[in-house]
Design an enzyme around this catalytic site. Structure first.
Site, short mmCIF file in Angstrom:
data_model
loop_
_atom_site.label_atom_id
_atom_site.label_comp_id
_atom_site.label_asym_id
_atom_site.label_seq_id
_atom_site.Cartn_x
_atom_site.Cartn_y
_atom_site.Cartn_z
N CYS A 131 0.69 -1.49 0.27
CA CYS A 131 0.14 -0.42 -0.12
C CYS A 131 0.61 1.09 0.09
O CYS A 131 2.02 1.95 -1.12
CB CYS A 131 -1.29 -0.47 1.03
SG CYS A 131 -2.53 1.25 1.23
N HIS A 168 -3.58 -5.45 2.14
CA HIS A 168 -3.70 -5.54 3.69
C HIS A 168 -3.73 -6.71 4.31
O HIS A 168 -4.69 -7.76 3.36
CB HIS A 168 -3.58 -4.49 4.50
CG HIS A 168 -3.30 -3.37 3.87
ND1 HIS A 168 -2.37 -2.29 4.24
CD2 HIS A 168 -3.95 -1.99 3.63
CE1 HIS A 168 -2.04 -1.30 4.15
NE2 HIS A 168 -3.34 -0.82 3.26
N1 GLN Z 1 -2.09 6.78 2.55
C1 GLN Z 1 -1.56 5.72 0.63
C2 GLN Z 1 -3.50 6.47 0.55
O1 GLN Z 1 -4.36 6.68 1.05
C3 GLN Z 1 -1.89 4.34 1.21
C4 GLN Z 1 -3.02 3.71 2.56
C5 GLN Z 1 -2.16 2.48 3.57
O2 GLN Z 1 -0.76 2.80 3.25
N2 GLN Z 1 -3.35 1.86 3.60
O3 GLN Z 1 -3.37 5.76 -1.06
#
Ligand code: GLN
Length: 244
Positions: free
Chosen positions: A97, A199
Site C-alpha cells: 500500500c 493488507h
Molecule cells: N496513504 C496512502 C493512500 O491513502 C496509503 C494508505 C495505506 O497504506 N493503506 O493512498
C-alpha cells in the site's frame, strides 16, 4: 545454528505499519522457525543506512499520507541507492500500500509530490473521490508458468496508481478495486520488486505467498510442508469475504 537464514530488512516498521502490516514479518519468522530456517530481522529507521548485500528481503508496509511523507523523504535521502543496488542484485523488495506507492516515482497530493524510490515505473495520484476500500482478491501467476493462484486481502487507499507502459501488474483484479478502481490491474511486479495494495496483513491470509517469498529469497526450490489448517481457513475466509 540454522543452516540457512532468511535475512530481512524492515523499513520503518513502527511507522509504516497500518493495518498491522508488520504481521507480515511475524508470518515469515514463524514459517521459517517451524522449518528450522533461521530468521534475522534488522529494522532501518530514520537516518539509518542499509547495506544492499546484507538482506534477502526488504520490506515496507503501508501508512497514512503524513507518515508516508516523513518516510519518503528519508528513504530518498538515505536509502535509495542501497535499495536500487539490492534490487539489481535480485534481493526481494516488497511494498504494501503506502510502501508500494513509494516504490514508484512519487505520490502526488493536492499541493505536493511525495517522492518515491523510482524502483519501478509507476505514479500515484491522490484522488478526491471516495477511497478505494474493501475486500479484494487478485489472480497471480508468480512463476509465469500458467499456474494461477489467488491472493486475498483488504485495500484502503486514496491513491490511484498508474503503471508505466513497460511494467506488469502483480495480478488481475477478481474482486475489489486494485490500482485505479478501473484498470483491472493490481500491484506491480518487476523481477524481485513487488508492490501490492493488499493488507490483511497480506501474508497471514496468503500463506502460500509467504512461502513463495521465502523460497525465492533463499533461492531454494522446495520447503518442508507445514500443517496449514489454520492458514488455509484464513485464506478461505478472506476469499469468502471478497466473494471469490
Ligand atoms: N496513504 C496512502 C493512500 O491513502 C496509503 C494508505 C495505506 O497504506 N493503506 O493512498
Amino acid at each position: 545454528m540454522a543452516e540457512r537464514t532468511l535475512r530481512v530488512c524492515a523499513l520503518y516498521p513502527d511507522v509504516m505499519n497500518i493495518y498491522a502490516d508488520r504481521g507480515n514479518l511475524l508470518m515469515l519468522e514463524r514459517r521459517c522457525a517451524w522449518r528450522g530456517i533461521g530468521f534475522a530481522v534488522t529494522a532501518a529507521g530514520f537516518g539509518e543506512r542499509v547495506d544492499p548485500q546484507a538482506h534477502d528481503l526488504f520490506y515496507l508496509g503501508g501508512g497514512q499520507d503524513r507518515d508516508q511523507r516523513l518516510c519518503a523523504l528519508d528513504l530518498v535521502q538515505t536509502k535509495r541507492d542501497a535499495l536500487h543496488a539490492a534490487a539489481d542484485r535480485g534481493a526481494l523488495v516488497l511494498g504494501v500500500c503506502g510502501g508500494y506507492q513509494l516504490l514508484g516515482h512519487g505520490y502526488a497530493l493536492a499541493d505536493e509530490i511525495i517522492p518515491g524510490l523510482g524502483l519501478v515505473d509507476l505514479e500515484t495520484i491522490r484522488s478526491d473521490g471516495p477511497r478505494l476500500i474493501g475486500n479484494v482478491a487478485i489472480e497471480v501467476d508468480l512463476d509465469e508458468d500458467g499456474k494461477r493462484r489467488v491472493l486475498a486481502g483488504f485495500e484502503n487507499h486514496a491513491g490511484h496508481t498508474q503503471l508505466g507502459g513497460g511494467e506488469q501488474p502483480l495480478g488481475r483484479v477478481l474482486k475489489g478495486h486494485g490500482n485505479t478502481g478501473s484498470s483491472g490491474a493490481e500491484g506491480v511486479r518487476r523481477g524481485s520488486v513487488i508492490g501490492t495494495y493488499l493488507h490483511g496483513p497480506l501474508l497471514p491470509k496468503n500463506a502460500w505467498f509467504a512461502d513463495w517469498l521465502i523460497r525465492r529469497a533463499l533461492g531454494v526450490e522446495e520447503l518442508a510442508p507445514l500443517d496449514d489448517t489454520l492458514e488455509d481457513a484464513a485464506h478461505a475466509e478472506a476469499r469468502r469475504a471478497a466473494n471469490v
